[in-house]
Every structure is written in C-alpha cells, then in structure tokens.
Design a protein around this motif. Structure first.
Motif, PDB file in Angstrom:
ATOM      1  N   UNK A 308       0.842  -1.200   0.000  1.00 17.19           N
ATOM      2  CA  UNK A 308       0.000   0.000   0.000  1.00 17.19           C
ATOM      3  C   UNK A 308       0.883   1.258   0.000  1.00 17.19           C
ATOM      4  N   UNK A 312       1.383   4.200  -3.044  1.00 21.47           N
ATOM      5  CA  UNK A 312       1.241   5.653  -2.878  1.00 21.47           C
ATOM      6  C   UNK A 312       2.509   6.376  -3.356  1.00 21.47           C
ATOM      7  N   UNK A 315       2.463   6.392  -7.052  1.00 20.99           N
ATOM      8  CA  UNK A 315       1.510   7.397  -7.534  1.00 20.99           C
ATOM      9  C   UNK A 315       2.090   8.803  -7.447  1.00 20.99           C
ATOM     10  N   UNK A 316       2.783   9.111  -6.350  1.00 17.09           N
ATOM     11  CA  UNK A 316       3.419  10.427  -6.244  1.00 17.09           C
ATOM     12  C   UNK A 316       4.413  10.627  -7.390  1.00 17.09           C
ATOM     13  N   UNK A 319       2.533  11.119 -10.614  1.00 14.18           N
ATOM     14  CA  UNK A 319       1.879  12.431 -10.686  1.00 14.18           C
ATOM     15  C   UNK A 319       2.863  13.546 -11.032  1.00 14.18           C
ATOM     16  N   UNK A 347      -3.796   1.192  -6.969  1.00 18.30           N
ATOM     17  CA  UNK A 347      -3.627   2.575  -6.521  1.00 18.30           C
ATOM     18  C   UNK A 347      -3.518   3.517  -7.722  1.00 18.30           C
ATOM     19  N   UNK A 350      -6.799   3.819  -9.740  1.00 19.32           N
ATOM     20  CA  UNK A 350      -7.836   4.540  -9.025  1.00 19.32           C
ATOM     21  C   UNK A 350      -7.510   6.019  -8.887  1.00 19.32           C
ATOM     22  N   UNK A 351      -6.219   6.357  -8.660  1.00 18.68           N
ATOM     23  CA  UNK A 351      -5.918   7.708  -8.184  1.00 18.68           C
ATOM     24  C   UNK A 351      -4.819   8.456  -8.935  1.00 18.68           C
ATOM     25  N   UNK A 353      -3.203  11.038 -11.110  1.00 16.11           N
ATOM     26  CA  UNK A 353      -3.855  12.314 -11.397  1.00 16.11           C
ATOM     27  C   UNK A 353      -4.388  12.399 -12.830  1.00 16.11           C
ATOM     28  N   UNK A 354      -3.559  11.997 -13.808  1.00 19.56           N
ATOM     29  CA  UNK A 354      -3.951  12.170 -15.213  1.00 19.56           C
ATOM     30  C   UNK A 354      -4.588  10.899 -15.782  1.00 19.56           C
ATOM     31  N   UNK A 355      -5.290  10.129 -14.923  1.00 22.36           N
ATOM     32  CA  UNK A 355      -5.848   8.845 -15.391  1.00 22.36           C
ATOM     33  C   UNK A 355      -6.866   9.033 -16.509  1.00 22.36           C
ATOM     34  N   UNK A 356      -7.487  10.208 -16.614  1.00 22.44           N
ATOM     35  CA  UNK A 356      -8.421  10.443 -17.716  1.00 22.44           C
ATOM     36  C   UNK A 356      -7.676  10.591 -19.033  1.00 22.44           C
ATOM     37  N   UNK A 358      -4.407   8.993 -19.647  1.00 15.01           N
ATOM     38  CA  UNK A 358      -3.799   7.691 -19.974  1.00 15.01           C
ATOM     39  C   UNK A 358      -3.607   6.894 -18.691  1.00 15.01           C
TER      40      UNK A 358
ATOM     41  N   UNK B 154      -8.191  17.577 -17.976  1.00 13.64           N
ATOM     42  CA  UNK B 154      -8.489  17.383 -16.555  1.00 13.64           C
ATOM     43  C   UNK B 154      -8.559  18.756 -15.930  1.00 13.64           C
ATOM     44  N   UNK B 230       1.327  16.131 -18.518  1.00 15.58           N
ATOM     45  CA  UNK B 230       0.687  16.266 -17.205  1.00 15.58           C
ATOM     46  C   UNK B 230       1.679  16.207 -16.050  1.00 15.58           C
ATOM     47  N   UNK B 233       2.429  17.757 -11.220  1.00 21.50           N
ATOM     48  CA  UNK B 233       1.234  17.895 -10.366  1.00 21.50           C
ATOM     49  C   UNK B 233       1.628  17.750  -8.896  1.00 21.50           C
ATOM     50  N   UNK B 236      -0.576  17.162  -5.839  1.00 20.88           N
ATOM     51  CA  UNK B 236      -1.085  15.820  -5.573  1.00 20.88           C
ATOM     52  C   UNK B 236       0.037  14.857  -5.188  1.00 20.88           C
ATOM     53  N   UNK B 237       1.071  15.418  -4.584  1.00 20.83           N
ATOM     54  CA  UNK B 237       2.042  14.620  -3.839  1.00 20.83           C
ATOM     55  C   UNK B 237       1.362  14.252  -2.517  1.00 20.83           C
ATOM     56  N   UNK B 248      -9.008  15.089  -6.365  1.00 19.96           N
ATOM     57  CA  UNK B 248      -8.416  14.314  -7.462  1.00 19.96           C
ATOM     58  C   UNK B 248      -8.740  12.834  -7.353  1.00 19.96           C
ATOM     59  N   UNK B 249      -9.284  12.413  -6.218  1.00 24.25           N
ATOM     60  CA  UNK B 249      -9.620  10.999  -6.049  1.00 24.25           C
ATOM     61  C   UNK B 249      -8.664  10.255  -5.135  1.00 24.25           C
ATOM     62  N   UNK B 250      -7.575  10.945  -4.727  1.00 18.94           N
ATOM     63  CA  UNK B 250      -6.615  10.304  -3.835  1.00 18.94           C
ATOM     64  C   UNK B 250      -6.794  10.843  -2.412  1.00 18.94           C
TER      65      UNK B 250
END
Lengths: 411, 411
Positions: A308, A312, A315-316, A319, A347, A350-351, A353-356, A358, B154, B230, B233, B236-237, B248-250
């Motif tokens: 988990x 995260x 994801x950071x 992002x 993760x 779901x989260x 940032x630019x998932x819309x 790609x 976005x 993108x 960001x 969103x760290x 943002x969903x996170x």
C-alpha cells in the motif's frame, strides 16, 4: 548529445532491425550510400556485423542482409552490494550468457574487494572461454549515487567505507577494460529498456527494491538524471509527514515505513521465524515473502501494508513525472512482486492524477533477480550501440568524429 | 527538436548577447558568414534587428553591432482562471509593457468568455497604441492540463465546463493571431527562466500556488512534460497516506492538506474574520496571509503548518527529480511567500537526499503576482526566439527550413 557517430547509429539500426540491407540502412539513417558502405565494411572487418543471406527478390538483384554477430563482443555487468556481488556476461545482442553470485563487499577494505572482483571476472572469462579482446568493458553498479570521479558520494549506512573510494579508476587499473559506473536502480531501468522490449514508452520508472528502494527513470529512452545524477530516490518519498525517522535524515520516507528492513522488523515484532535475526535483511525479507506466498496471514498482512505504501509512492512519482509505466524489479520484487503488483496497479488505476488522459501500467521485470547486473552490462552495450541515449561520456575512439550530416540524422 | 531554424538561432544569440557583431554571430552559431548575412538582412528588413553602432576598434575596421529591437514585436499573455483573467503585453525583450486584470471565467459559457477575451485584448492593443501586425501571438494558460487539440482534459472542479472546449481554435478564430496553450504552472516556470536570469540551472521547479498548487519543471532550459504533458502535479504529492480525501480521487495530497482552500477552511474553523465566506478562496487566503503578516498568532500558526507540508512536498519532488532550485510563485506566494520560504528552505537544507552533493536553493519569484500571464507571453516569445527549448510545435512559416548544418549547430 554532442558526441555520437555514424558507426554507433548504424550499429543501433542493425540491432533494432534484426536483419537489414545496406539500402534500407541508407533510408533508416539518412546517411549517404558511400558512408554506409565504408562504415559497414569497417564493422564487418571488426567482426561486429555479418552478412546473413539475401532478401527475397522484389524484381532486381536480391539485396544482401546484414545482422549483428551477437558473440562478436561482450560486456560484463557487476552489481556490487553489501550482501552480495552479482556478475553477468552479456553478448552484443543483450542476451545474458553467464551469471553468478559471490559474497558481498561486507565490511572489507574497498581495495581488497576490487582485487577480488578483478580475479572473479578473470576467472569467469576464462571459464566461459571467450576471447578477452572481445570484452568491450565493465559496467559496475551499486546502491547509492556513484560519480565517475569520486566514487559513491552518498551511500547507504552499510557501505559508508566506499564513500570516497575512486572505484572506477581502481577497477579500470585492475581489470584492464573501460569501466562505467552507475546507480543500480538507474542501471536496472536501462537494462529493462534495452532487454525488455519497451521502446515506445515515453516515460517509465523501474522501481528497484533490494535492501533499499530506488528507481531509474527513462524518458524517451534517455535516463533522467537531474542536477547531479541523484534523481530517482523514490525510497525517500515522504508518505507520512509525521512518520518515523529515516537514515537519510528525513521522516516518513516510504523506505523507512515499507522497505525490506521495515518489513523484516515488523515480521520480527509479530514473532515470525525468519531463520535468525543475524541473517541479511534480504534473506529475512525473502523468508517473509515465502511465508506470505504459502498463506501465512501475518506475513501477508505485513506485505500488503508495505505494498500500500509502495503504491502511494509510485503514484506520487507518476503524478509529478507523468509516467506511463512502472516496472517492479530487483531481488525483493523478484520474490514478492506478485504480492505487490495488484496493490500498486490498483492505486495507480484509481488515483493517478492524469488517469483520464492515460493509464499507468505496472509490470514485473523478467530480469528482476539480477536486474541491476543486467543493467550494468546494458550500460556498456548502450554506450557502444546507442551513445546518444547513454548519457555517458565516451572516449573519443569509441565516439568517433561527428559530422554535421550525422547530427542532422540523429537529432 | 526537429523543427528549428537559423533565423531563430540567430535571434536567440542576439537576444542573449545584447549586442553582437556579424563575425561574432558566425562564431556563436557555427553558421557560415553567407547564411548570417542573408538572415540578418531579412531580420533587419522585418524590423526585428537593428544596428547599434560600431564596436571599439581592435585594429581593423570597427565592426557594426546588432541588437534586437525590443518593440519590434509583442506577445500577449493571458492567465485564464475561475476567479480572474490576467493579461500582460510583453515586448520581444521580455519586458512587460502593460498588465491588467479582469473578472474571471466564473460559471460563464466558454464561448462568451472567449468573445470577452478577444474584445479585451483588442481594447488593450488599441489603448497601448501598438501596431496590430507586431503582435506575434497569444499565450493562454490555465490551471489543469491543457491539450492543444481538445482543451482542458483534466480540470479543477470549478472549471469543469471547459473540459471539452476547443479553447485554442476558438481563440485563434476570435483574436486572429496564433495561440499557444499551456498549463499555468508550466508557463510560470518558463517565464521565470525567460525573465528571471536563471539560465545556468540544470533542474528547477516553479511551485505555483494560486487557487491550487502545481509546478512547472525545467531541465536544462526545456520543460519536462512527461508522457502526456501532465507532469508537475505537485499539489497531488501525498504527504499523509491516511490523510483527508482530495478532489483528485486520492488521499493526503498536499493541496488538500495545505493548499489555499485548506488554509481558508482552517482559518474559518478557528474563527478568523476573512471578509465573508462567499468571497473567492484567493481573497480569503490573502486575508489569512495579511493577518499572519500583521502578527495574528492563529493565522501565523495555520500558515506555518501549511508551509511545513509544502516543504515536505518540495523535498519529495527534489529527491525524485534532483532539483537545484525551487522558485515560489503565483498570487498566493506573492503575498505569503516570506512566510513559506524559511520553512521550505529549512526542510530542504536539513533533509534533501543529495544535500552532500549540492544544496537546493529556494527563492520567491519577482513576478509572483502575475507569473502565469508573464509565462504565457514567454511561451510566444520563446517559440519565436528559442524554439528548440519550447517543446511547442511551430507552424512551418515560423520554423523555417532545417539544414543539416543548422541542426549540427543547435544539437
């Protein structure tokens, strides 16, 4: 970017194509037919390129196809770590033809370790039976940033003795071939790109988990190094501002909370039998991973928590660098990758940032156990075949002369 | 990198030099004397370059010096935001010659907002009295990623109506000049580089705090954009894995914990008078900042907490991208920068991973209040003067033909 050559460009196109004719080489490189003829003749004289029969006729005289001779040259990759030294011998085509593992640097004097490495490489070249003149060079990678001039500037606590040691010069003297140094996670990313068939990825990170956690980041095939070649320290992404202290001097780093040492400490605290607290962290981490894979619920819970945190951190990084791909690699992921991958992927799905725009795909490296050593060998091959991507300053006899036409082709 | 021109290269060298002779231009660009002569003649005919007297003699005939005519061309920069639209008019030398602010896009229909922008630009060009043909183009920047083809992919919650709007095409039709679109934080970084005199920095980030928090990242003068433009960001760290949900969903994003909206919410909860809860977040954030600067201990405590989170996010970015410099910019830092800078600098000095290799300097932008609009104008100037760094695809009439020699010079 400044020093590259038509020789390297032609070699790289031949490598990428598999087989290719001289006329196709002219088209692919933009070089003149005369330049292609001259360089190809020289490459054949050097044994790097061989003729591979004629193409099927399309009317005129069938064209002679060229291909690399993969066994024309070799590169040695060395992953130097506290707990073990991993060696691979890779051929010009990137295939690993030999691999073996020896005891690590431990607390030994760096000069003794260098002498041992030279002897071990010597022994291996003799055993495999390849002509010593065919060894292009030695790639050496290690945890912690390495600089070619000084050695390791910043080292993890267990390799402090190497901080000021001139590793590159010492090895070049001892082994007698050119030495390229790099960070192990960076090399693992290059190895993934070189051998992993992911050439179209514009931005990807190889998360390398061995004793610590690092990452190599490649953008359009070129390593992202930052101001001082210290980029990619993903183990020191803070995921909990009030978290525990980390050896780096900060708090709440993902390595301190969820790296192999943290996983082992948690498993010990929960009473898991890891084969003895004096074993290396990597061996104890492996014991936790095996327990989880065998269905031990405590081990599974500890690794799920670690995954988990890793998710995260990934994801950071995604992002801020807008990644397309995260590859999990290194010995810890070689064992436990299947326990980490779903959590990291979930993760990011779901989260991110630019998932819309790609998705970020997550995979496990096929070379995960010795990814750093494979990457070390890839450093050498890349500097010979695709120096425009290597970021490594080559000696002029390798880089060759640069003509304006060549740069126009390569820019 | 593929489309660039000797014209742009020569313009950029003249700009950087201030004044320079034709012979020095030959040396600096690597172009032939004939090419320099032809291109300079064309630039002088177009009024972009003027003669600026003769250099002091070094024996032979003194050389005629060339310089840009800063008022030969202008660029309009527009920062389009929910709460306000900021305009600047910058000349070819990068100096801001006019700036003004109008009500924001609010909940208006994007087509109406575009018509209003066109009318406002028209009015300003008329008022300033410059020849309309001297306007090179329009840079438009906005929070949230912008793509040239589709609009904002976005968008922050308060600009959802713009998500599928073809902003670039609509503005190009309405204003009648080429339009370049970009993210506001990215543009602020370009503006900082272009006008802020920090050309030697190999990797730096401009942390932009307006309503949200973003960053533009420049590596060797080129924007780092990532896989889909993108990157950066930084709002969103994640700094607290179990922190509050973010739009943002996170979870635990620094923007959710410490951005202007979070600061305002905390100040409201603590009973601070911010002039009415229906005022825009930016105005209420400004009230908190002014209270803290006047010695209000509650406001100071809230902003100190925000600064602590920002410092950790900056450290995470510096650790993964190996930054040399963090510039604080945007309207929120314009006001409160002096309250944030010490905390961010202290965090980086104490805990940046590669601190033994080099420091990370933190500064406040001199253009902080309208940094995004200045950056928007810089996008246009950069695409004219230094397209190899702009990452913007130029129309062929601007980019010109590419010769091998030019590429050799520019690579």
């Amino acid at each position: 970017m400044a020093h590259t050559s038509s020789r390297a460009a032609i070699l790289d196109v031949i490598r990428a194509a598999g087989t290719i004719s001289r006329v196709e080489l002219t088209r692919a490189t933009g070089l003149t037919g005369a330049t292609i003829s001259t360089v190809v003749r020289r490459l054949m004289n050097d044994g790097l390129v061989v003729e591979a029969g004629r193409a099927e006729s399309t009317g005129g005289k069938p064209r002679m196809l060229l291909q690399l001779d993969p066994s024309a040259r070799f590169a040695v990759g060395v992953h130097l770590d506290h707990a073990g030294i991993t060696y691979v011998l890779a051929n010009l085509g990137g295939a690993v033809v030999a691999r073996w593992r020896k005891p690590g640097a431990g607390a030994d004097d760096p000069r003794e370790v260098v002498a041992r490495i030279a002897a071990e490489i010597d022994g291996m070249i003799t055993r495999v039976g390849i002509d010593r003149t065919r060894v292009l060079g030695l790639g050496v990678v290690s945890p912690g940033p390495i600089t070619a001039s000084v050695g390791m500037v910043l080292t993890p606590p267990n390799m402090r003795r190497w901080a000021d040691f001139p590793l590159g010069d010492a090895l070049e003297d001892a082994v007698g071939v050119p030495v390229l140094l790099d960070n192990d996670a960076t090399a693992a990313a290059i190895g993934e790109y070189w051998a992993g068939g992911i050439e179209t990825t514009s931005a990807f990170a190889a998360f390398y988990m061995g004793t610590g956690i690092g990452a190599g980041i490649l953008v359009n095939g070129t390593v992202y190094r930052g101001a001082s070649s210290n980029a990619g320290e993903v183990g020191h992404i803070c995921v909990d501002i009030d978290g525990p202290e980390c050896w780096c001097g900060s708090r709440g780093c993902v390595e301190a909370l969820a790296g192999p040492a943290a996983v082992v400490a948690q498993a010990q605290a929960r009473g898991l039998d890891l084969g003895g607290a004096d074993r290396p962290v990597s061996a104890q981490f492996a014991a936790v991973a095996r327990a989880a894979l065998s269905g031990d619920p405590v081990a599974a819970e500890i690794l799920a928590r670690s995954a988990r945190y890793l998710g995260v951190a990934a994801q950071t990084l995604a992002n801020v660098m807008d990644l397309e791909l995260v590859v999990l690699t290194g010995p810890a992921f070689a064992l436990a990758g299947s326990l980490y991958l779903p959590a990291v992927q979930e993760q990011l799905s779901r989260s991110f940032f630019a998932r819309a725009s790609h998705p970020v795909r997550v995979t496990i490296s096929t070379n995960a156990p010795e990814a750093a050593a494979v990457g070390a060998a890839a450093l050498v091959l890349q500097s010979e075949l695709a120096p425009r991507h290597s970021g490594v300053r080559l000696p002029p006899e390798v880089a060759g002369e640069v003509s304006a036409q060549e740069l126009a082709t390569l820019a």
